[in-house]
Design a protein around this motif. Structure first.
Motif, PDB file in Angstrom:
ATOM      1  N   MET A  80       0.837  -1.206   0.000  1.00 35.03           N
ATOM      2  CA  MET A  80       0.000   0.000   0.000  1.00 35.03           C
ATOM      3  C   MET A  80       0.870   1.254   0.000  1.00 35.03           C
ATOM      4  O   MET A  80       2.002   1.241   0.467  1.00 35.03           O
ATOM      5  N   ARG A  81       0.302   2.318  -0.530  1.00 32.14           N
ATOM      6  CA  ARG A  81       0.925   3.630  -0.481  1.00 32.14           C
ATOM      7  C   ARG A  81      -0.110   4.599   0.067  1.00 32.14           C
ATOM      8  O   ARG A  81      -1.253   4.651  -0.405  1.00 32.14           O
ATOM      9  N   TYR A  82       0.303   5.381   1.073  1.00 33.35           N
ATOM     10  CA  TYR A  82      -0.606   6.329   1.703  1.00 33.35           C
ATOM     11  C   TYR A  82      -0.040   7.736   1.540  1.00 33.35           C
ATOM     12  O   TYR A  82       1.167   7.959   1.651  1.00 33.35           O
ATOM     13  N   GLN A  83      -0.947   8.688   1.313  1.00 34.84           N
ATOM     14  CA  GLN A  83      -0.536  10.072   1.132  1.00 34.84           C
ATOM     15  C   GLN A  83      -1.336  10.986   2.052  1.00 34.84           C
ATOM     16  O   GLN A  83      -2.569  10.976   2.036  1.00 34.84           O
ATOM     17  N   LEU A  84      -0.600  11.757   2.835  1.00 29.63           N
ATOM     18  CA  LEU A  84      -1.198  12.760   3.711  1.00 29.63           C
ATOM     19  C   LEU A  84      -0.815  14.171   3.292  1.00 29.63           C
ATOM     20  O   LEU A  84      -1.437  15.140   3.726  1.00 29.63           O
ATOM     21  N   LEU A  85       0.212  14.301   2.449  1.00 32.16           N
ATOM     22  CA  LEU A  85       0.745  15.607   2.064  1.00 32.16           C
ATOM     23  C   LEU A  85      -0.017  16.145   0.861  1.00 32.16           C
ATOM     24  O   LEU A  85       0.484  16.222  -0.257  1.00 32.16           O
ATOM     25  N   GLY A  86      -1.242  16.529   1.130  1.00 34.14           N
ATOM     26  CA  GLY A  86      -2.196  16.911   0.108  1.00 34.14           C
ATOM     27  C   GLY A  86      -3.502  16.197   0.420  1.00 34.14           C
ATOM     28  O   GLY A  86      -3.766  15.836   1.566  1.00 34.14           O
ATOM     29  N   PRO A  87      -4.345  15.935  -0.575  1.00 32.99           N
ATOM     30  CA  PRO A  87      -5.545  15.130  -0.322  1.00 32.99           C
ATOM     31  C   PRO A  87      -5.170  13.747   0.220  1.00 32.99           C
ATOM     32  O   PRO A  87      -4.216  13.128  -0.258  1.00 32.99           O
ATOM     33  N   VAL A  88      -5.898  13.292   1.218  1.00 38.53           N
ATOM     34  CA  VAL A  88      -5.619  11.988   1.827  1.00 38.53           C
ATOM     35  C   VAL A  88      -6.064  10.888   0.860  1.00 38.53           C
ATOM     36  O   VAL A  88      -7.231  10.825   0.457  1.00 38.53           O
ATOM     37  N   THR A  89      -5.120  10.026   0.486  1.00 43.76           N
ATOM     38  CA  THR A  89      -5.417   8.952  -0.460  1.00 43.76           C
ATOM     39  C   THR A  89      -4.690   7.680  -0.046  1.00 43.76           C
ATOM     40  O   THR A  89      -3.727   7.712   0.733  1.00 43.76           O
ATOM     41  N   ALA A  90      -5.161   6.568  -0.593  1.00 45.04           N
ATOM     42  CA  ALA A  90      -4.498   5.273  -0.436  1.00 45.04           C
ATOM     43  C   ALA A  90      -4.450   4.621  -1.812  1.00 45.04           C
ATOM     44  O   ALA A  90      -5.404   4.732  -2.598  1.00 45.04           O
ATOM     45  N   THR A  91      -3.331   3.954  -2.092  1.00 43.21           N
ATOM     46  CA  THR A  91      -3.156   3.308  -3.394  1.00 43.21           C
ATOM     47  C   THR A  91      -2.658   1.889  -3.175  1.00 43.21           C
ATOM     48  O   THR A  91      -1.668   1.669  -2.454  1.00 43.21           O
ATOM     49  N   GLY A  92      -3.355   0.938  -3.775  1.00 44.60           N
ATOM     50  CA  GLY A  92      -2.972  -0.459  -3.668  1.00 44.60           C
ATOM     51  C   GLY A  92      -2.304  -0.962  -4.941  1.00 44.60           C
ATOM     52  O   GLY A  92      -2.081  -0.192  -5.879  1.00 44.60           O
ATOM     53  N   PRO A  93      -1.994  -2.251  -5.029  1.00 46.70           N
ATOM     54  CA  PRO A  93      -1.346  -2.822  -6.214  1.00 46.70           C
ATOM     55  C   PRO A  93      -2.157  -2.622  -7.487  1.00 46.70           C
ATOM     56  O   PRO A  93      -1.599  -2.523  -8.584  1.00 46.70           O
ATOM     57  N   GLN A  94      -3.473  -2.526  -7.353  1.00 47.99           N
ATOM     58  CA  GLN A  94      -4.335  -2.379  -8.527  1.00 47.99           C
ATOM     59  C   GLN A  94      -4.693  -0.919  -8.812  1.00 47.99           C
ATOM     60  O   GLN A  94      -5.469  -0.651  -9.728  1.00 47.99           O
ATOM     61  N   GLY A  95      -4.161   0.014  -8.020  1.00 44.34           N
ATOM     62  CA  GLY A  95      -4.453   1.422  -8.255  1.00 44.34           C
ATOM     63  C   GLY A  95      -5.087   2.084  -7.040  1.00 44.34           C
ATOM     64  O   GLY A  95      -5.070   1.533  -5.933  1.00 44.34           O
ATOM     65  N   PRO A  96      -5.662   3.283  -7.240  1.00 45.28           N
ATOM     66  CA  PRO A  96      -6.247   4.031  -6.117  1.00 45.28           C
ATOM     67  C   PRO A  96      -7.354   3.256  -5.416  1.00 45.28           C
ATOM     68  O   PRO A  96      -8.158   2.582  -6.038  1.00 45.28           O
ATOM     69  N   VAL A  97      -7.352   3.399  -4.081  1.00 38.48           N
ATOM     70  CA  VAL A  97      -8.365   2.753  -3.251  1.00 38.48           C
ATOM     71  C   VAL A  97      -9.437   3.792  -2.918  1.00 38.48           C
ATOM     72  O   VAL A  97      -9.108   4.890  -2.448  1.00 38.48           O
ATOM     73  N   PRO A  98     -10.716   3.495  -3.157  1.00 40.31           N
ATOM     74  CA  PRO A  98     -11.781   4.490  -2.930  1.00 40.31           C
ATOM     75  C   PRO A  98     -12.134   4.647  -1.451  1.00 40.31           C
ATOM     76  O   PRO A  98     -13.008   3.932  -0.929  1.00 40.31           O
ATOM     77  N   VAL A  99     -11.487   5.596  -0.784  1.00 43.35           N
ATOM     78  CA  VAL A  99     -11.809   5.901   0.614  1.00 43.35           C
ATOM     79  C   VAL A  99     -12.865   6.998   0.590  1.00 43.35           C
ATOM     80  O   VAL A  99     -12.554   8.169   0.385  1.00 43.35           O
ATOM     81  N   ALA A 100     -14.118   6.629   0.807  1.00 46.74           N
ATOM     82  CA  ALA A 100     -15.231   7.547   0.591  1.00 46.74           C
ATOM     83  C   ALA A 100     -15.554   8.363   1.833  1.00 46.74           C
ATOM     84  O   ALA A 100     -15.607   7.826   2.946  1.00 46.74           O
ATOM     85  N   GLY A 101     -15.785   9.656   1.628  1.00 42.68           N
ATOM     86  CA  GLY A 101     -16.292  10.507   2.693  1.00 42.68           C
ATOM     87  C   GLY A 101     -15.224  11.092   3.582  1.00 42.68           C
ATOM     88  O   GLY A 101     -14.213  10.440   3.886  1.00 42.68           O
ATOM     89  N   PRO A 102     -15.418  12.332   4.037  1.00 37.54           N
ATOM     90  CA  PRO A 102     -14.408  12.986   4.887  1.00 37.54           C
ATOM     91  C   PRO A 102     -14.188  12.301   6.222  1.00 37.54           C
ATOM     92  O   PRO A 102     -13.066  12.303   6.734  1.00 37.54           O
ATOM     93  N   LYS A 103     -15.219  11.693   6.806  1.00 40.22           N
ATOM     94  CA  LYS A 103     -15.031  11.041   8.108  1.00 40.22           C
ATOM     95  C   LYS A 103     -14.184   9.785   7.962  1.00 40.22           C
ATOM     96  O   LYS A 103     -13.294   9.526   8.789  1.00 40.22           O
TER      97      LYS A 103
END
Length: 313
Positions: free
Chosen positions: A1-24
Motif C-alpha cells: 500500500m501507499r498512503y498520502q497525507l501531504l495533500g488530499p488523503v489517499t491510499a493506493t494499492g497494487p491495482q491502483g487508487p483505493v476508494p476511501v469515501a467521505g471525509p469522516k
C-alpha cells in the motif's frame, strides 16, 4: 500500500487508487496514519474526527469506518488493540515518513558542505506535496494536525533556499523567494534569505527596501519590531554598503564597522549620539537605541563628506 497525507488523503494499492469515501472515513484513516504503528484510542479518534461535539453513536461509527477501511487496505493492516486501533505501516509506504527522512538527509548534506546535493534532494521532496496537508478530511482533524504538517513543509522550503544560497545560486533564487515572501509575509527567515539573495546579486538597495517594507508592515499589522535575525542582516548589509562606499572614496580610509542609529537594534541602553567636530548632520531623533555590542552609529550628513564615525557622549 501507499498512503498520502501531504495533500488530499489517499491510499493506493497494487491495482491502483483505493476508494476511501467521505471525509469522516478519510479522517479515520489519516488519524491512524499520523500515529502509524501506534495504538490510537477510540477517544482520540473521536476527538480528531468529530471534535468536541461527537454524536451519541460515535463508537459505533468508528467501528463501521474501521471495518470498511480494513476491507480496502487489508485486515492484517488495521488491527484492533485495546483501547483502540493500530495501522501497520511499512518503510516507504507513507509519504510523510519519506518526506521527513529526505529532509533529515538534506540537512546533513548541507551541514557537510554538499549544498548542491541538499538543494536537489529538497526540491524533489517538496515536489511530492500536492497541496495543503490532510485535504478532504473533517475540519477538526485538519485544524488540529494540518498546521504542524504545513509548517514542516515551510521549514523544508526555507532549508531549500539556504542550500541554494550556499551553492551560489542567488540570481535563480530571488524570484522564488519573492513568491514565498508574498505567501508568508511574517516569516522572518524568508525575508532574511531574500535580502541576502538580492545583496549577493548586487541589488543591495532592493534588499534594504525589503527590510523597510517588512518593518512597516510588522508595525502596522502586528505592532512589533523586526526580529533579531532581520535586524542583524539589515545592519550587516548597511555595513557592507558603507564600507564599499568608503573604500571607493578618494583619500578615505575604509570604515570598519558602521551600524545605523535610526533603526532599533536591540534592548540595550539608550545613548546620546553626536557627529564629529563640524558635523551638521541631523538624526530623526537625538537619541538612538543601541545594543551593548553595537559599534557607534553612522552619521549620514552630506557635509561630513559621506558616512563618518560618530562617538557616543
Amino acid at each position: 500500500m501507499r498512503y498520502q497525507l501531504l495533500g488530499p488523503v489517499t491510499a493506493t494499492g497494487p491495482q491502483g487508487p483505493v476508494p476511501v469515501a467521505g471525509p469522516k472515513r478519510r479522517a479515520v484513516l489519516a488519524a491512524l496514519l499520523l500515529n502509524a504503528n501506534r495504538v490510537v484510542s477510540e477517544r482520540q479518534l473521536s476527538n480528531l474526527v468529530w471534535g468536541n461535539d461527537p454524536p451519541a453513536s460515535v463508537r459505533g461509527q468508528i467501528q463501521v469506518h474501521v471495518s470498511e477501511l480494513r476491507k480496502l487496505v487489508g485486515r492484517d493492516t488495521i488491527l484492533r488493540q485495546a483501547p483502540g486501533y493500530l495501522i501497520v505501516v511499512r518503510p516507504g509506504e507513507l509519504d510523510l515518513h519519506a518526506f521527513d527522512e529526505a529532509v533529515t538527509l538534506a540537512r546533513d548534506e548541507l551541514e557537510a558542505g554538499r549544498a548542491e546535493s541538499a538543494a536537489e534532494r529538497l526540491r524533489a521532496v517538496l515536489d511530492t506535496w500536492r497541496g495543503p496537508a490532510l485535504g478532504g478530511v473533517t475540519e477538526p482533524l485538519r485544524a488540529l494536525e494540518g498546521p504542524a504538517l504545513n509548517k514542516r513543509r515551510l521549514s523544508a522550503l526555507e532549508d531549500f533556499f539556504d542550500a541554494r544560497l550556499a551553492a551560489g545560486r542567488h540570481v535563480h533564487t530571488v524570484g522564488e523567494l519573492r513568491q514565498a515572501v508574498g505567501r508568508h509575509p511574517f516569516r522572518e527567515r524568508l525575508h532574511v534569505q531574500l535580502m541576502l539573495a538580492l545583496h549577493r546579486c548586487g541589488r543591495t538597495p532592493e534588499a534594504l527596501q525589503v527590510y523597510a517594507d517588512t518593518r512597516a508592515r510588522l508595525a502596522s499589522e502586528v505592532g512589533i519590531e523586526p526580529g533579531r535575525s532581520l535586524r542583524e542582516t539589515h545592519l550587516r548589509l548597511l555595513r557592507d554598503t558603507t564600507e564599499g562606499a568608503a573604500a571607493d572614496a578618494p583619500g578615505r580610509a575604509p570604515v570598519a564597522d558602521v551600524p545605523v542609529a535610526h533603526v532599533p537594534i536591540g534592548d540595550g541602553p539608550v545613548a546620546e549620539v553626536r557627529g564629529p567636530p563640524g558635523c551638521t548632520g541631523r538624526w530623526g531623533s537625538t537619541r538612538a537605541r543601541r545594543s551593548p555590542r553595537a559599534s557607534p552609529p553612522a552619521c549620514w550628513a552630506s557635509r561630513c563628506g559621506g558616512p563618518a564615525r560618530c562617538s557616543p557622549s
